[in-house]
Design an enzyme around this catalytic site. Structure first.
Site, PDB file in Angstrom:
ATOM      1  N   LYS A 194       6.028  12.084   0.813  1.00  0.00           N
ATOM      2  CA  LYS A 194       4.683  11.514   0.995  1.00  0.00           C
ATOM      3  C   LYS A 194       4.300  11.602   2.467  1.00  0.00           C
ATOM      4  CE  LYS A 194       2.163   7.069   1.077  1.00  0.00           C
ATOM      5  NZ  LYS A 194       2.117   5.653   0.652  1.00  0.00           N
ATOM      6  N   ASP A 203      -2.916   5.425   6.615  1.00  0.00           N
ATOM      7  CA  ASP A 203      -3.322   4.778   5.367  1.00  0.00           C
ATOM      8  C   ASP A 203      -4.138   3.527   5.665  1.00  0.00           C
ATOM      9  OD1 ASP A 203      -3.627   3.802   2.819  1.00  0.00           O
ATOM     10  OD2 ASP A 203      -1.513   3.240   2.539  1.00  0.00           O
ATOM     11  N   GLU A 254      -2.327   5.202  -2.957  1.00  0.00           N
ATOM     12  CA  GLU A 254      -2.661   6.620  -2.767  1.00  0.00           C
ATOM     13  C   GLU A 254      -1.436   7.523  -2.717  1.00  0.00           C
ATOM     14  OE1 GLU A 254      -2.165   4.587  -0.358  1.00  0.00           O
ATOM     15  OE2 GLU A 254      -0.922   5.804   0.969  1.00  0.00           O
ATOM     16  N   LYS A 314      -7.276  -2.081   3.640  1.00  0.00           N
ATOM     17  CA  LYS A 314      -6.221  -3.011   4.030  1.00  0.00           C
ATOM     18  C   LYS A 314      -6.755  -4.021   5.036  1.00  0.00           C
ATOM     19  CE  LYS A 314      -2.212   0.112   3.577  1.00  0.00           C
ATOM     20  NZ  LYS A 314      -1.522  -0.650   2.544  1.00  0.00           N
ATOM     21  N   ARG A 365       1.199   7.682  -4.630  1.00  0.00           N
ATOM     22  CA  ARG A 365       1.512   8.237  -5.955  1.00  0.00           C
ATOM     23  C   ARG A 365       0.518   9.321  -6.346  1.00  0.00           C
ATOM     24  NH1 ARG A 365       1.239   2.234  -8.325  1.00  0.00           N
ATOM     25  NH2 ARG A 365       2.063   1.921  -6.227  1.00  0.00           N
ATOM     26  N   ASP A 402       3.091   6.107   7.557  1.00  0.00           N
ATOM     27  CA  ASP A 402       3.043   6.277   6.107  1.00  0.00           C
ATOM     28  C   ASP A 402       3.332   7.729   5.701  1.00  0.00           C
ATOM     29  OD1 ASP A 402       2.846   5.027   3.661  1.00  0.00           O
ATOM     30  OD2 ASP A 402       0.671   5.279   3.490  1.00  0.00           O
TER      31      ASP A 402
HETATM   32  N1  BES Z   1       1.721   2.790   2.350  1.00  0.00           N
HETATM   33  C1  BES Z   1       1.580   1.658   1.501  1.00  0.00           C
HETATM   34  C2  BES Z   1       2.916   0.940   1.279  1.00  0.00           C
HETATM   35  C3  BES Z   1       3.535   0.287   2.478  1.00  0.00           C
HETATM   36  C4  BES Z   1       3.298  -1.039   2.738  1.00  0.00           C
HETATM   37  C5  BES Z   1       4.408   0.964   3.292  1.00  0.00           C
HETATM   38  C6  BES Z   1       3.899  -1.658   3.801  1.00  0.00           C
HETATM   39  C7  BES Z   1       4.990   0.360   4.370  1.00  0.00           C
HETATM   40  C8  BES Z   1       4.765  -0.967   4.623  1.00  0.00           C
HETATM   41  C9  BES Z   1       1.051   2.087   0.148  1.00  0.00           C
HETATM   42  O1  BES Z   1       0.187   3.163   0.169  1.00  0.00           O
HETATM   43  C10 BES Z   1       0.326   0.942  -0.426  1.00  0.00           C
HETATM   44  O2  BES Z   1      -0.671   0.573   0.141  1.00  0.00           O
HETATM   45  N2  BES Z   1       0.801   0.399  -1.537  1.00  0.00           N
HETATM   46  C11 BES Z   1       0.188  -0.708  -2.168  1.00  0.00           C
HETATM   47  C12 BES Z   1       0.237  -0.456  -3.650  1.00  0.00           C
HETATM   48  C13 BES Z   1      -0.592  -1.412  -4.455  1.00  0.00           C
HETATM   49  C14 BES Z   1      -2.058  -1.212  -4.164  1.00  0.00           C
HETATM   50  C15 BES Z   1      -0.295  -1.213  -5.912  1.00  0.00           C
HETATM   51  C16 BES Z   1       0.970  -1.965  -1.791  1.00  0.00           C
HETATM   52  O3  BES Z   1       2.182  -1.907  -1.655  1.00  0.00           O
HETATM   53  O4  BES Z   1       0.316  -2.998  -1.600  1.00  0.00           O
HETATM   54 ZN    ZN Z   2       0.380   4.471   1.702  1.00  0.00          ZN
HETATM   55 MN    MN Z   3      -1.813   2.590   0.505  1.00  0.00          MN
END
Ligand code: BES
Ligand code: ZN
Ligand code: MN
Length: 515
Positions: free
Chosen positions: A279, A284, A363, A291, A365, A302
């Site tokens: 990835k 992000d 995103e 966010k 996935r 990310d």
């Molecule tokens: N890149 C983030 C995950 C992440 C969070 C990595 C904190 C490192 C530290 C990912 O793209 C994300 O935002 N995931 C969401 C998924 C949710 C919307 C189902 C998450 O973990 O909140």
């Molecule tokens: Zn992400």
């Molecule tokens: Mn994300």
């Protein structure tokens, strides 16, 4: 502003030498193990103690130094010794010492040397300790690597601050009888360190400098000279291939997405490759499902999964691994904007399945599903490992000690776990479940990209990816969100980008493909 990583691509910070006699240096380092009442100084330490009229023994009493694991005794300006300092490194109980215990001392030692502005160090005593799991040449070679990795810094943007910020240490001599054997082992291990450095530089790089196009250019520049075949797919190519999910993530950004493939053929002709898929979200924001502001800057890393894939490809090619390996990275910037995808959009994917995007922040996935389909169709790999900073939920489950591991094949999962343990990059296998798979059925498309509640968040991400794995492909997903960036110093890893995955996958290739 410099456009790319500026580090000369194959230069590690320390010039290392393996010698059978201790050369002159600013600091002399020797070892001690833990005794009942007093430390047990190794032979080289006793020589220095004698030379200085018993100064080391006196200092150890005064400083409560017992030779315990991680203890360090520093003697400044010792009488009758030309070095500026003598440092005794404690290794814990004799006969219980592993080469990992030794490696663990490298980072504190590098920091101690830096604090004293030492330019050179001479480390003696690898022959004087019985390691449980290594001979002296292996121990010295791995210590050399640990010193290099511990000396990592990302300092290209400092213009002021003078010498404080510049590393002082440039030379390390490792002293042992069989210096030639250590040198030979080190010559191979050093290549892995080159891979780790590349990954750390990529993951540390700032998001206005590292974006899909510039990332792809660095991959070409770094890997092509090693005989890796690098191909870059642009938006036109991806549109032809119906990569609707990957394109949807990239469409909100002024910086268009890329998919990069790296092919290394070091193994038997015709043997199916193993594929590593990463990835690479270069930033992000969450997109329209934006966010919160605090901590958003962390989302520059990310792309750590992609960074690890690039680093391990470099390591494998540089050390001429006898294996066929493919690397694939999906690169995109997840931004909100007039062209961004919306919650509720339905997109097609290269697999033919449709996806309802309910949260634009899930995103990773989305870009990976098209990368996984492409990898399987194009390269027909026997095994696929994807690496992704996929979910915050994995941090809740496993913290910063384990990456989450999901797989459709337990033997494969175990081999990955073993490789990780061997290099200090731990994985913890987590379960898959049919009920979680069902929970991503969408009412208006084949799949939705979130389940709609917070339960088993990391597993939901894994199940989404699993929908794109063909029958017969052995697949493992490593959720490295908790491991890619470390908030504290750990084994040969200063705070910051860890390059988690590079050593693990290199070890996996050694164990499973080169034996
Ligand atoms: N890149 C983030 C995950 C992440 C969070 C990595 C904190 C490192 C530290 C990912 O793209 C994300 O935002 N995931 C969401 C998924 C949710 C919307 C189902 C998450 O973990 O909140
Ligand atoms: Zn992400
Ligand atoms: Mn994300």
């Amino acid at each position: 502003m410099k456009k790319s990583t500026s580090r000369a691509s194959n230069k590690l910070p320390l010039s290392l030498s393996f010698d059978s006699r201790a050369p002159k240096a600013d600091v002399l380092v020797v070892f001690a193990t833990e005794g009942d009442k007093a430390p047990k100084f190794c032979a080289s330490a006793r020589v220095l103690d004698d030379a200085s009229g018993g100064a080391l023994v006196r200092a150890s009493t005064a400083d409560n130094f017992h030779g315990k694991k991680g203890q360090m005794l520093t003697l400044a300006g010792p009488a009758k010794i030309s070095a500026k300092h003598v440092i005794v490194v404690g290794l814990g109980k004799a006969k219980e010492t592993t080469h990992r215990d030794l490696e663990r001392t490298a980072l504190p030692l590098v920091q101690a040397l830096h604090a004293r502005k030492a330019a050179s160090v001479s480390i003696s005593g690898f022959d004087e300790i019985e390691f449980k799991d290594a001979d002296s040449a292996q121990a010295a070679a791995h210590y050399g690597v640990a010193l290099q990795l511990s000396s990592y810094r990302f300092d290209k943007y400092f213009t002021r601050g003078g010498r404080e910020k510049k590393p002082s240490l440039t030379k390390a001599h490792l002293v042992l009888k069989n210096a030639a054997a250590a040198k030979k082992i080190y010559a191979v291990e050093e290549k892995v360190a080159h891979g780790v450095y590349l990954t750390r530089d990529l993951v540390s790089e700032v998001p206005n400098v590292l974006y899909p196009e510039s990332f792809a250019a660095i991959i070409k520049r770094e890997l092509s000279p090693l005989g890796i075949e690098v191909r870059v797919l642009d938006v036109k190519d991806m549109t032809k291939l119906n990569m609707g999910a990957l394109l949807a993530v990239g469409q909100g950004s002024a910086r268009p997405p890329r998919l990069v493939t790296m092919r290394y053929n070091g193994g038997k002709k015709g043997q199916k490759p193993v594929a590593f898929v990463g990835k690479g979200v270069t930033f992000d924001t969450g997109g329209i499902s934006i966010k919160p502001a605090p901590g958003m800057e962390d989302m520059k890393w990310d792309m750590a999964g992609a960074g690890a894939v690039v680093g391990v490809m470099k390591a494998l090619a540089a050390r001429k691994a006898k294996a066929n390996v493919v690397g694939v990275v999906a690169l995109a910037e997840n931004m909100p904007g007039g062209k961004a995808c919306r919650p509720g959009d339905v997109v097609g994917t290269m697999s033919g399945q449709t996806v309802e995007i309910l949260n634009t922040d899930a995103e990773g996935r989305l870009i990976l599903c098209d990368a996984l389909t492409y990898t399987q169709e194009k390269f027909a790999p026997s095994h696929v490992v994807d690496l992704a900073t996929l979910t915050g939920a994995v941090l809740i489950a496993l913290g910063q000690e384990f990456a989450g591991l999901f797989s459709n094949d337990d033997a494969f999962a175990n081999n990955l776990r073993k490789a990780g343990s061997a290099v200090g990059e731990e994985l913890w296998q987590m379960p898959l479940h049919d009920a979680w798979d069902k929970s991503i059925d969408s009412p208006c498309a084949d799949i939705k990209n979130i389940s709609g509640n917070r339960d088993a968040g990391s597993a939901i991400g894994a199940h989404f990816l699993k929908r794109f794995i063909k029958d017969g492909t052995k697949w493992a997903h490593l959720d490295i969100a908790g491991m890619a960036w470390t908030g504290k110093d750990r084994l040969a890893t200063p705070k910051g980008a860890s390059a988690f995955g590079v050593r693990l996958l290199d070890q996996f290739v050694r164990d499973q493909l080169e034996k």
